[in-house]
Every structure is written in structure tokens, then in C-alpha cells.
Write an enzyme that holds these catalytic residues in place. Structure first.
Site, short mmCIF file in Angstrom:
data_model
loop_
_atom_site.label_atom_id
_atom_site.label_comp_id
_atom_site.label_asym_id
_atom_site.label_seq_id
_atom_site.Cartn_x
_atom_site.Cartn_y
_atom_site.Cartn_z
N ASP A 30 -8.18 0.57 1.24
CA ASP A 30 -8.96 -0.51 1.33
C ASP A 30 -10.42 -0.46 1.20
O ASP A 30 -11.18 -1.15 0.53
CB ASP A 30 -8.56 -1.50 2.83
CG ASP A 30 -7.29 -2.18 2.63
OD1 ASP A 30 -6.67 -2.14 1.39
OD2 ASP A 30 -6.68 -2.70 3.62
N SER A 74 0.67 -1.37 0.13
CA SER A 74 -0.06 0.11 -0.25
C SER A 74 0.88 1.11 0.00
O SER A 74 0.40 2.60 -0.13
CB SER A 74 -0.79 0.04 1.17
OG SER A 74 -0.30 -0.22 2.43
N HIS A 75 2.39 1.40 0.41
CA HIS A 75 2.99 2.33 0.28
C HIS A 75 4.37 2.23 -0.47
O HIS A 75 5.30 2.77 -0.51
CB HIS A 75 3.57 2.51 1.71
CG HIS A 75 2.36 2.98 2.43
ND1 HIS A 75 1.22 2.26 3.19
CD2 HIS A 75 1.74 4.40 2.70
CE1 HIS A 75 0.42 3.06 3.58
NE2 HIS A 75 0.56 4.33 3.49
P1 NDP Z 1 -2.25 -3.60 9.12
O1 NDP Z 1 -3.47 -3.83 9.93
O2 NDP Z 1 -2.01 -4.26 7.84
O3 NDP Z 1 -1.27 -4.07 10.33
C1 NDP Z 1 0.24 -3.74 9.88
C2 NDP Z 1 1.03 -4.25 11.01
O4 NDP Z 1 0.50 -5.40 11.76
C3 NDP Z 1 2.37 -4.76 10.62
O5 NDP Z 1 3.19 -4.36 11.64
C4 NDP Z 1 2.12 -6.23 10.25
O6 NDP Z 1 3.16 -6.73 10.35
C5 NDP Z 1 1.18 -6.48 11.57
N1 NDP Z 1 0.28 -7.73 11.33
C6 NDP Z 1 -0.59 -7.50 10.27
N2 NDP Z 1 -1.23 -8.67 10.37
C7 NDP Z 1 -0.72 -9.68 11.51
C8 NDP Z 1 -1.11 -10.76 11.90
N3 NDP Z 1 -1.95 -11.74 11.57
N4 NDP Z 1 -0.25 -11.04 12.97
C9 NDP Z 1 0.55 -10.48 13.52
N5 NDP Z 1 0.89 -9.27 13.03
C10 NDP Z 1 0.33 -8.67 11.88
O7 NDP Z 1 -1.76 -2.04 8.66
P2 NDP Z 1 -2.76 -0.95 8.39
O8 NDP Z 1 -3.25 -1.25 7.08
O9 NDP Z 1 -3.48 -0.27 9.52
O10 NDP Z 1 -1.37 0.19 7.79
C11 NDP Z 1 -0.58 -0.31 7.00
C12 NDP Z 1 0.36 0.75 6.62
O11 NDP Z 1 -0.02 2.08 6.20
C13 NDP Z 1 1.39 1.03 7.99
O12 NDP Z 1 2.81 0.84 7.55
C14 NDP Z 1 0.94 2.62 8.25
O13 NDP Z 1 2.19 3.15 8.51
C15 NDP Z 1 0.71 2.96 6.75
N6 NDP Z 1 -0.23 4.18 6.98
C16 NDP Z 1 0.31 5.46 6.71
C17 NDP Z 1 -0.31 6.76 6.85
C18 NDP Z 1 0.27 7.96 6.67
O14 NDP Z 1 -0.45 8.96 6.67
N7 NDP Z 1 1.72 7.95 6.27
C19 NDP Z 1 -1.73 6.62 7.20
C20 NDP Z 1 -2.26 5.18 7.47
C21 NDP Z 1 -1.39 4.12 7.52
P3 NDP Z 1 3.82 -7.11 8.74
O15 NDP Z 1 4.40 -5.97 8.44
O16 NDP Z 1 5.15 -8.28 8.99
O17 NDP Z 1 2.98 -7.91 8.12
#
Ligand code: NDP
Length: 340
Positions: free
Chosen positions: A192, A51-52
Site C-alpha cells: 500500500d 494483496s495476496h
Molecule cells: P488489514 O489492515 O486489511 O486487516 C485485515 C484484517 O482485519 C482482516 O481480518 C479483516 O477482515 C479485518 N478488518 C479489516 N477492516 C476491518 C473493519 N473495518 N472492521 C473489522 N475488521 C476489519 O490487513 P493488513 O493490510 O495488515 O494485512 C493484509 C494481509 O497481508 C493479511 O492477510 C496478512 O497475513 C498479509 N501479510 C502477509 C505477510 C507475509 O509475509 N506473508 C506480511 C504482511 C501481511 P476481512 O478479511 O473480512 O476483511
């Protein structure tokens, strides 16, 4: 670089970084800033933070073209006190500002045990983990948060006043990669939600509200004047509020509800602020910190959690380093066309 029969291109991290840097430079980013933002974006693609990754390039480009963000900005770093640094990103991307201030933050955390880095007037359009991983690899515990564009309402509210406001935390783990979690405080990312609307899929009740403040499973109604909700009800909402307080009020940046790029058609990046806290966990003789965290990870895994935050990302990185970063041909051709 090879083209496989399934019409995928595999590209190395270095080649992808150079390609993205060329695009940034073409659209007005200085060479130095382009190298930093390109490495960040290529790293997200390499690690499967899709996503990024390169998906964001059109948004970066259209924000630059709109004049909303200054790709040539050089941040001003202010050494405020023993453990406090203020940074004015001067309407530039957050990562070059962070990169300029980070050596001072590390110096302070090493000397005094902790450092707070408050960045304002910055555009953060990426994941947060790349900002923290180098710190944890160097033995520091780190926490960061960013406010964003208003698309989340508090529980009971109907108007979007908060951003998706992500929080990331990183810690060293003895004998292993750092553990880093990094997620939005909203029930779902805005991206999403848009995908669900486009595909005509419903979303779980509690994801968001419509324009009247009623729960809905229809993503289009959330997008059409409604709002996402924080995850975990009042608990997620309080965390989101904390992000507005620390990443906007404390840094001197705009609240998510104040970001207004209506005069810049095509702008997509949020201009708010970012807070980073760096702690040296070994201060005061706690040399066993990282091995204690490793013990904790073992206990958690032994209890049955097979995937901890960042496990998937490191696995994806390992595969990409071995086989190259997979890009479908259309995406790759689009990136090439952005250089011309
Ligand atoms: P997710 O809900 O996908 O969660 C991501 C985090 O949870 C990661 O650390 C991931 O590890 C971990 N994770 C996911 N699934 C599991 C699981 N089943 N068990 C254990 N750990 C899990 O993230 P979001 O969709 O909320 O956010 C995605 C990205 O978007 C982030 O990097 C966030 O910084 C970014 N973002 C940036 C914004 C901005 O303004 N710059 C605004 C909003 C979001 P792993 O990486 O190993 O999968």
C-alpha cells in the site's frame, strides 16, 4: 467461465487453482507443492484478499526463476515432544511444509489439548488466514505468525529491522463461520505504501519515518532509506518483536533483518519462519466453548460493530462461489501467458 461486457473474466475457484498450478509447475514447482500453493493463492483471490491473490504471481515466478526458493522442497517433520513439532521447510514454500505437518499437529492437539508447530527455512508470501481456517472449522482455536523482510523500524528507530510481521487468530463460532483476524503489525503494508508513492498520495503522519528518522507524510521518503512504523506505537512494536521471537528465534529461522536475497536477482519471497499454535478448546469438559464465543460475537454486534473480522471475506467468497471469481481481462491474459 464467461467473459462479460465490462471486460471481466469470471473463473471458478477450481479453474483458477488449475491455471495457477500450471504456472507454478512451469517454473519448477513439483506437482504436489504447486497444487497447495495454487489453492492458497486462488483462495485469496476468491475471498477478496487481493494483496495476496493473483497479484502475487509475478513475485512467485521471479523468486522461483532467481533460484532463491526451492519449489520442489519436501519438508522434514520432527516430532519433538508431546505437543511440539519442528519442521524444516528446506527452503521451500511454507504452505506445503504446513500441509505435511498439520495432520500430526491436529493429532497432538486432539490427544493432548494443544500443539505447537515451529517451521523454519520457509517462504511465506501469502495471507495467514488460509493456514488457520481449516483448523477453526474443525473446532480448534489457532494462532499463527510470520516474520518477513525488514521494512519496519521500532519507535524511535530509523533503520528498518523488523518485517511487517503479521499475526492471525482463528476461533470456531457455534452456528457460524469461524472468526479469523489476520493483519500485519505495521502501520500499513509495504504494498500500500508503494501504491501511495506511485500515485503521489501522502500517508498519515506516523505511518513511517525518513532516512533521518523524522516522521513524514511522503511515502517516497519512507521508501527511500526510511522505514514503516508498527501500528499503535510501543504496543504494535512489542507485538512485532514477539513475532520475531516466535517465528524466527524459536523456530530457528532467520530474523527479518537477516534475510538477504541480494545474490538472487528478482527474489521477492521472505525466507524466515512461521509459528502455529493449535488448541483444543473443549479439553477438560468445556463443551460450550463455541457457543460462548457465539454469545460474545452477538454482544459485540449488538453494541454496534457491524463488521467483524472475516465477515467481508466470507461475503466475498459467497459471491465468488455463486458468480465466479472476477478477474479483469488483462490479468487473466497475463496469467495465461505465464503458462506458455
Ligand atoms: P488489514 O489492515 O486489511 O486487516 C485485515 C484484517 O482485519 C482482516 O481480518 C479483516 O477482515 C479485518 N478488518 C479489516 N477492516 C476491518 C473493519 N473495518 N472492521 C473489522 N475488521 C476489519 O490487513 P493488513 O493490510 O495488515 O494485512 C493484509 C494481509 O497481508 C493479511 O492477510 C496478512 O497475513 C498479509 N501479510 C502477509 C505477510 C507475509 O509475509 N506473508 C506480511 C504482511 C501481511 P476481512 O478479511 O473480512 O476483511
Amino acid at each position: 467461465m464467461t467473459n462479460s461486457s465490462d471486460r471481466q473474466t469470471r473463473i471458478s475457484y477450481d479453474d483458477l487453482t488449475s491455471l495457477l498450478a500450471r504456472i507454478f509447475v512451469r517454473f519448477g514447482v513439483s506437482e504436489a507443492n504447486a497444487a497447495i500453493v495454487a489453492a492458497n493463492c486462488a483462495g485469496c483471490e476468491r475471498d477478496g484478499s487481493l494483496s495476496h491473490g493473483v497479484f502475487r504471481m509475478p513475485g512467485y515466478v521471479s523468486s522461483l526463476r532467481s533460484g532463491w526458493v526451492d519449489g520442489k522442497a519436501v519438508a522434514a517433520v520432527l516430532d519433538v515432544s508431546t505437543a511440539f513439532i519442528r519442521v524444516d521447510a528446506r527452503n521451500g514454500f511454507a504452505q506445503p511444509a504446513l500441509s505435511l505437518a498439520m495432520p500430526l499437529a491436529v493429532e497432538k492437539a486432539s490427544k493432548f489439548g494443544a500443539a505447537v508447530l515451529a517451521i523454519k527455512d520457509s517462504h511465506h508470501f501469502s495471507a495467514l488466514w488460509p493456514d488457520l481456517e481449516p483448523l477453526a472449522r474443525n473446532g480448534f482455536v489457532a494462532l499463527s505468525m510470520v516474520s518477513g523482510l525488514a521494512c519496519v523500524a521500532p519507535p524511535g528507530g530509523r533503520k528498518a529491522v523488523m518485517g511487517t510481521n503479521p499475526i492471525a487468530f482463528a476461533t470456531p463460532v457455534d452456528g457460524a463461520n469461524p472468526m479469523i483476524f489476520d493483519f500485519a503489525t505495521s502501520s500499513m503494508s509495504n504494498g500500500d505504501l508503494r501504491i501511495a508513492a506511485r500515485e503521489g498520495r501522502g500517508v498519515p503522519l506516523g505511518t513511517g519515518v525518513d532516512a533521518e528518522g523524522e516522521f513524514t507524510e511522503d511515502p517516497s521518503r519512507i521508501l527511500d532509506g526510511g522505514a514503516l512504523l508498527p501500528f499503535g506505537g510501543h504496543k504494535g512494536s512489542a507485538l512485532s518483536l514477539m513475532v520475531e521471537v516466535l517465528a524466527s528465534a524459536l523456530t530457528g529461522g532467520q530474523f527479518s533483518s537477516e534475510v538477504d536475497f541480494s545474490a538472487h536477482s528478482g527474489a521477492e519471497t521472505p525466507k524466515t519462519g512461521q509459528l502455529v499454535i493449535v488448541i483444543d478448546p473443549r479439553r477438560g469438559g468445556n463443551e460450550v466453548f463455541a457457543s460462548r464465543v457465539a454469545q460474545l460475537m452477538d454482544v459485540v454486534r449488538a453494541s454496534g460493530q457491524t463488521r467483524l473480522p472475516s465477515d467481508r471475506r466470507y461475503r466475498t467468497r459467497e459471491a465468488a462461489e455463486r458468480d465466479g471469481i472476477p478477474l479483469n481481462d488483462e490479468t487473466y491474459q497475463n496469467l495465461l501467458s505465464m503458462t506458455r
